[in-house]
Design a protein around this motif. Sequence first.
Motif, PDB file in Angstrom:
ATOM      1  N   ASP A 131       1.043  -1.298  -0.003  1.00  0.00           N
ATOM      2  CA  ASP A 131      -0.029   0.063  -0.103  1.00  0.00           C
ATOM      3  C   ASP A 131       0.787   1.409   0.023  1.00  0.00           C
ATOM      4  O   ASP A 131       2.083   1.314  -0.127  1.00  0.00           O
ATOM      5  N   SER A 132       0.273   2.442  -0.001  1.00  0.00           N
ATOM      6  CA  SER A 132       1.196   3.590  -0.276  1.00  0.00           C
ATOM      7  C   SER A 132       2.089   3.883   1.135  1.00  0.00           C
ATOM      8  O   SER A 132       3.080   4.495   0.992  1.00  0.00           O
ATOM      9  N   LYS A 133       1.819   3.406   1.981  1.00  0.00           N
ATOM     10  CA  LYS A 133       2.640   3.314   3.284  1.00  0.00           C
ATOM     11  C   LYS A 133       3.474   2.294   3.349  1.00  0.00           C
ATOM     12  O   LYS A 133       4.839   2.627   3.679  1.00  0.00           O
ATOM     13  N   ASN A 134       3.331   1.061   3.066  1.00  0.00           N
ATOM     14  CA  ASN A 134       4.163   0.053   2.803  1.00  0.00           C
ATOM     15  C   ASN A 134       4.400  -0.658   1.575  1.00  0.00           C
ATOM     16  O   ASN A 134       3.661  -1.559   1.063  1.00  0.00           O
ATOM     17  N   PRO A 135       4.942   0.236   0.744  1.00  0.00           N
ATOM     18  CA  PRO A 135       5.206  -0.148  -0.726  1.00  0.00           C
ATOM     19  C   PRO A 135       5.566  -1.566  -1.065  1.00  0.00           C
ATOM     20  O   PRO A 135       5.581  -1.986  -2.294  1.00  0.00           O
ATOM     21  N   LYS A 136       6.236  -2.103  -0.125  1.00  0.00           N
ATOM     22  CA  LYS A 136       6.856  -3.481  -0.335  1.00  0.00           C
ATOM     23  C   LYS A 136       5.818  -4.636   0.373  1.00  0.00           C
ATOM     24  O   LYS A 136       6.310  -5.521   0.720  1.00  0.00           O
ATOM     25  N   GLY A 137       4.888  -4.124   1.147  1.00  0.00           N
ATOM     26  CA  GLY A 137       3.951  -5.057   1.877  1.00  0.00           C
ATOM     27  C   GLY A 137       4.550  -4.974   3.262  1.00  0.00           C
ATOM     28  O   GLY A 137       5.517  -4.039   3.574  1.00  0.00           O
ATOM     29  N   LYS A 138       4.107  -5.422   4.169  1.00  0.00           N
ATOM     30  CA  LYS A 138       4.230  -5.461   5.665  1.00  0.00           C
ATOM     31  C   LYS A 138       4.928  -6.645   6.058  1.00  0.00           C
ATOM     32  O   LYS A 138       5.886  -6.669   6.835  1.00  0.00           O
ATOM     33  N   LEU A 139       4.463  -7.708   5.762  1.00  0.00           N
ATOM     34  CA  LEU A 139       4.891  -9.165   6.072  1.00  0.00           C
ATOM     35  C   LEU A 139       6.148  -9.295   5.721  1.00  0.00           C
ATOM     36  O   LEU A 139       6.588  -8.988   4.770  1.00  0.00           O
ATOM     37  N   ARG A 140       6.787 -10.081   6.763  1.00  0.00           N
ATOM     38  CA  ARG A 140       8.069 -10.835   6.188  1.00  0.00           C
ATOM     39  C   ARG A 140       8.318 -11.855   5.440  1.00  0.00           C
ATOM     40  O   ARG A 140       7.548 -12.922   5.608  1.00  0.00           O
ATOM     41  N   LEU A 141       9.162 -11.920   4.125  1.00  0.00           N
ATOM     42  CA  LEU A 141       9.320 -12.892   3.401  1.00  0.00           C
ATOM     43  C   LEU A 141       9.804 -14.093   4.130  1.00  0.00           C
ATOM     44  O   LEU A 141       9.207 -15.256   3.887  1.00  0.00           O
ATOM     45  N   LEU A 142      10.924 -14.168   4.799  1.00  0.00           N
ATOM     46  CA  LEU A 142      11.487 -15.191   5.363  1.00  0.00           C
ATOM     47  C   LEU A 142      10.682 -16.039   6.583  1.00  0.00           C
ATOM     48  O   LEU A 142      10.961 -17.053   6.723  1.00  0.00           O
ATOM     49  N   TYR A 143      10.337 -15.167   7.533  1.00  0.00           N
ATOM     50  CA  TYR A 143       9.790 -15.476   8.604  1.00  0.00           C
ATOM     51  C   TYR A 143       8.150 -15.630   8.471  1.00  0.00           C
ATOM     52  O   TYR A 143       7.493 -16.511   9.406  1.00  0.00           O
ATOM     53  N   GLU A 144       7.316 -15.190   7.712  1.00  0.00           N
ATOM     54  CA  GLU A 144       6.057 -15.184   7.681  1.00  0.00           C
ATOM     55  C   GLU A 144       5.546 -15.752   6.324  1.00  0.00           C
ATOM     56  O   GLU A 144       4.763 -16.877   6.234  1.00  0.00           O
ATOM     57  N   ALA A 145       5.709 -14.797   5.049  1.00  0.00           N
ATOM     58  CA  ALA A 145       5.265 -15.571   4.262  1.00  0.00           C
ATOM     59  C   ALA A 145       5.756 -16.691   3.450  1.00  0.00           C
ATOM     60  O   ALA A 145       4.839 -17.549   3.165  1.00  0.00           O
ATOM     61  N   ALA A 146       6.865 -16.993   3.396  1.00  0.00           N
ATOM     62  CA  ALA A 146       7.566 -18.329   2.704  1.00  0.00           C
ATOM     63  C   ALA A 146       7.078 -19.403   3.599  1.00  0.00           C
ATOM     64  O   ALA A 146       6.550 -20.461   2.820  1.00  0.00           O
ATOM     65  N   PRO A 147       7.182 -19.479   4.828  1.00  0.00           N
ATOM     66  CA  PRO A 147       6.716 -20.744   5.457  1.00  0.00           C
ATOM     67  C   PRO A 147       5.094 -20.986   5.291  1.00  0.00           C
ATOM     68  O   PRO A 147       4.869 -22.207   5.119  1.00  0.00           O
ATOM     69  N   MET A 148       4.293 -19.885   5.220  1.00  0.00           N
ATOM     70  CA  MET A 148       2.960 -19.976   4.942  1.00  0.00           C
ATOM     71  C   MET A 148       2.679 -20.450   3.713  1.00  0.00           C
ATOM     72  O   MET A 148       1.766 -21.180   3.568  1.00  0.00           O
ATOM     73  N   ALA A 149       3.449 -19.691   2.774  1.00  0.00           N
ATOM     74  CA  ALA A 149       3.424 -20.453   1.337  1.00  0.00           C
ATOM     75  C   ALA A 149       3.676 -21.784   1.139  1.00  0.00           C
ATOM     76  O   ALA A 149       2.793 -22.616   0.463  1.00  0.00           O
ATOM     77  N   TYR A 150       4.620 -22.203   1.658  1.00  0.00           N
ATOM     78  CA  TYR A 150       4.962 -23.714   1.848  1.00  0.00           C
ATOM     79  C   TYR A 150       3.818 -24.494   2.169  1.00  0.00           C
ATOM     80  O   TYR A 150       3.476 -25.402   1.498  1.00  0.00           O
ATOM     81  N   LEU A 151       3.215 -24.032   3.408  1.00  0.00           N
ATOM     82  CA  LEU A 151       2.078 -24.748   3.761  1.00  0.00           C
ATOM     83  C   LEU A 151       0.965 -24.712   3.147  1.00  0.00           C
ATOM     84  O   LEU A 151       0.101 -25.826   2.819  1.00  0.00           O
ATOM     85  N   ILE A 152       0.653 -23.584   2.655  1.00  0.00           N
ATOM     86  CA  ILE A 152      -1.015 -23.345   1.580  1.00  0.00           C
ATOM     87  C   ILE A 152      -0.620 -24.458   0.601  1.00  0.00           C
ATOM     88  O   ILE A 152      -1.552 -25.079   0.095  1.00  0.00           O
ATOM     89  N   GLU A 153       0.589 -24.277  -0.104  1.00  0.00           N
ATOM     90  CA  GLU A 153       0.843 -25.022  -1.538  1.00  0.00           C
ATOM     91  C   GLU A 153       0.710 -26.742  -1.127  1.00  0.00           C
ATOM     92  O   GLU A 153       0.169 -27.447  -1.764  1.00  0.00           O
ATOM     93  N   GLN A 154       0.980 -27.045   0.008  1.00  0.00           N
ATOM     94  CA  GLN A 154       1.214 -28.492   0.495  1.00  0.00           C
ATOM     95  C   GLN A 154      -0.111 -28.857   0.697  1.00  0.00           C
ATOM     96  O   GLN A 154      -0.569 -29.872   0.667  1.00  0.00           O
TER      97      GLN A 154
END
Length: 327
Positions: A261-284
Amino acid sequence: MTISRYILEQQREIPGATGEFSDLLSTITLAAKVITREVRRAGLANILGFTGAENVQGEKVTKLDEFAHNVLLEILGRSGHVCALASEEEADLIPIPEGYPLGKYIVLLDPLDGSSNIDANVSVGTIFSIHRRITKEGRGTLEDVLQPGYKQVGAGYILYGSSTMMVYSTGHGVHGFTLDPTVGEFLLSHKNIRIPEKGKIYSINEGNSNRWAKGVQNYINYLKEEDKKTDRPYSSRYIGSLVADFHRNLLYGGIFLYPADSKNPKGKLRLLYEAAPMAYLIEQAGGLASTGYERILDIQPTELHQRVPLIIGSREDVLMAEKFIRE
Ligand code: AHG
Ligand code: MN
Ligand code: MN
């Protein structure tokens, strides 16, 4: 079926497995129990008078996220299976202290997720991501830590909700275990979780809507429209603890978004600690995780605390969100 038996049975199916990985997972369940104990009595801290910087024993009273961070580091650091750790709570890579044995795995942690919810007795969690090291020996380096999510060998979370659950995957489906406090064991309660292809729930911090890109605004408006055939309007559910929001949507189906969003142009959540592990789980579990433009698991991280937009959940819902965002 206890979690330790389950881990061992899965290990038996992998020829040549040394048991090191199994032991690493079991180590995490121990940390989960210790953190659970502390979370469960969090509300008592004040009543018992542990409010100052020090308690009666002269020990520092640590905040829950600091506590969770320390417990995980201590237990994983001593396990002998890890050569480096990284945590949302620490700016740099965390080396294994001198004198402890080193192993072949890297563990990345969000020790306490949803910390803004603790004081209101709302569910919080712990997220972990496991990689195999790339370097051959010695302490792990940044190269070992900055690996794309698809290379994870395991990931999971612990949800401190009305009960404590540990949900994890090692690449053979997603399995959930519930802590039975009377016996102190995690018991298999959710075997091979599959997220519904399409849900009826959306989870997003709608207070930020004026800061979103047009595509995200249009998508959320679309979900609110009346249409029997596509089961709209969707219901809005947002706890503000990723682990809890994710877990609900995993079981019921739906979509979670933390867009740029305009305040967090790269998003807020962290790739390594939040997004990637959750992405692994959701794909599984049969779902998808995307930035809107790119699969989360394909992103090559360039820094430890990199942020990323996250759109995650039921397959059809994520595809539809991507379509709006790309328009
Ligand atoms: P953490 O408590 O580990 O810093 O994570 C908080 C995260 C995540 O759990 C949640 O989805 C999101 O922040 C909520 O953010 P907003 O308060 O901006 O909605
Ligand atoms: Mn978090
Ligand atoms: Mn956190």
